[in-house]
Scaffold this motif. Structure first.
Motif, short mmCIF file in Angstrom:
data_model
loop_
_atom_site.label_atom_id
_atom_site.label_comp_id
_atom_site.label_asym_id
_atom_site.label_seq_id
_atom_site.Cartn_x
_atom_site.Cartn_y
_atom_site.Cartn_z
N THR A 36 0.80 -1.27 0.10
CA THR A 36 0.14 -0.10 -0.05
C THR A 36 1.01 1.39 0.21
N GLU A 37 1.97 1.70 0.52
CA GLU A 37 2.70 2.62 0.56
C GLU A 37 3.56 2.76 -0.68
N ILE A 38 3.98 1.97 -0.66
CA ILE A 38 4.62 2.21 -2.31
C ILE A 38 3.67 2.72 -3.80
N ARG A 39 2.13 1.52 -3.17
CA ARG A 39 1.06 2.40 -4.17
C ARG A 39 0.97 3.64 -4.54
N LEU A 40 1.20 4.47 -2.91
CA LEU A 40 1.01 5.33 -2.46
C LEU A 40 2.02 6.33 -3.21
#
Length: 398
Positions: free
Chosen positions: A385-389
């Motif tokens: 999720t953090e990488i996608r954000l």
């Protein structure tokens, strides 16, 4: 010290040819390399720019964790012997207590290492790769999460499950989803609940007449308030039972071998953070999650709720194995997320879940084990999720 290293090198150089490819003991090569690794650190380190100048490899990484485990290990040995002799009505002087504790704890550690090493060697021989130094940490972490009266055969079964199912089926060190030591502990916890779960703690007392070691049980600090109702006097109940805040912080009460002393875990966590091994974000996140959830439960406390709803949240920091789990288990770089924001969230949720499990479900007074294993499962999702954000934020600037 150079002559020591020189002579040690000779001891390993002479039989080396038998363990190398084509030698008569080729299949034991991984074991030979693992033993050699205990005595010698890698000498290679990058020194010139623009390369990363750091000699921290897996061996140094694991060796640093082992050094950080020394405070809870030594205190656990002493604490085990102290309570054993206290229950046996014997002298509780330091040296006799330490030697008694060593006689109880050392066999547990040796069985953990011997059985775990057997499985490591077997998988290393089949896959034709060296034995991972990661087992040195797992083989010590697991015994420290056990009560001193654990039967040795249960130690063997537990470490077998932790190494084989918790790590090797995923491909070995660096590929496992769950912390192997906690996986082993969870297996023993649910498979043999009579020795490990519930509200009782165990003391390896010695029967005077027979000289045999027996188990004496009593309620844990987390469970003692369940036995006495008043909602607004948790601290008084704990104090009356001898579980003051200072006692819980120092750790001189019966419990798991290495998980009672918050002070020793704090020392280990400080060393790991200083060496760059453990993430302070994960540890502080866990502390913040634990305190925030504890304060919220205080607001919801009433005479009709369970006693630990109203306890001072700081007691959660020093009670049970939270400090040990946050310092040594939650910071496992394999099973924890690697990005900064995910580490904060990961740690925060571990702290919050620990309190919720402890307070809401009295059948599991030690919530930190389940909290870390549960968050191990969600660590890849937090990372993703953090990488996608991050990627989403960068795309408009491309």
């Amino acid at each position: 010290m150079g002559w020591i290293e020189k002579n040690l090198r000779k001891i390993f150089d002479v039989p080396r040819k038998h363990f190398e490819s084509g030698g008569r003991l080729e299949k034991l090569g991984p074991l030979f390399e693992a033993i050699e690794d205990v005595f010698f650190f890698p000498a290679e380190a990058t020194k010139n720019r623009p390369l990363v100048r750091d000699s921290l490899d897996l061996k140094r990484f694991m060796s640093s964790v082992l050094v950080a485990l020394i405070p809870p290990l030594l205190f656990g040995i002493y604490n085990t012997g102290y309570h054993s002799r206290l229950a046996s009505e014997m002298s509780t002087a330091f040296i006799p207590s330490f030697t008694t504790g060593l006689g109880t704890v050392l066999p547990i550690i040796l069985v953990s290492y011997a059985v775990g090493l057997f499985w490591e060697l077997l998988f290393a021989a089949i896959r034709k790769h060296p034995i991972s130094e990661g087992f040195l940490v797992t083989g010590l972490l697991f015994p420290l999460t056990l009560p001193p009266t654990i039967p040795l055969w249960q130690v063997a079964v537990g470490i077998t499950f932790g190494v084989v199912i918790g790590k090797e089926v995923f491909g070995g060190t660096g590929r496992n989803l769950f912390n192997p030591a906690l996986t082993a502990r969870a297996f023993v916890f649910f498979a043999y609940p009579a020795q490990l779960s519930g509200n009782a703690v165990w003391v390896a007392a010695k029967q005077k007449a027979a000289g045999a070691v027996d188990a004496v049980t009593g309620p844990t600090p987390l469970a003692v308030t369940e036995l006495q109702a008043p909602f607004n006097s948790i601290q008084e109940i704990l104090t009356d039972q001898g579980y003051t805040f200072a006692t819980l912080f120092w750790g001189q009460y019966p419990g798991t071998i290495g998980g009672t002393s918050a002070l020793c875990s704090l020392l280990g966590a400080g060393l790991l953070i200083l060496l760059g091994i453990a993430s302070y974000r994960t540890i502080l996140g866990a502390v913040a999650g634990l305190l925030a959830t504890g304060f919220l439960l205080n607001l919801a406390a009433s005479p009709d709720t369970l006693p630990w709803f109203s306890v001072n949240p700081f007691y959660h920091l020093v009670a049970g194995g939270f400090a040990f789990g946050a310092a040594y288990m939650a910071t496992d770089p394999v099973t924890a997320p690697g990005t900064d924001r995910a580490k904060w969230i990961y740690g925060f949720l571990i702290g919050a879940l620990t309190v919720l499990i402890r307070v809401v479900n009295p059948a599991f007074p030690e919530g930190v084990m389940l909290a870390i294993l549960f968050m191990n499962m969600f660590a890849p999702l937090l990372e993703y999720t953090e990488i996608r954000l991050r990627v989403k934020k960068r795309i408009p600037h491309v």
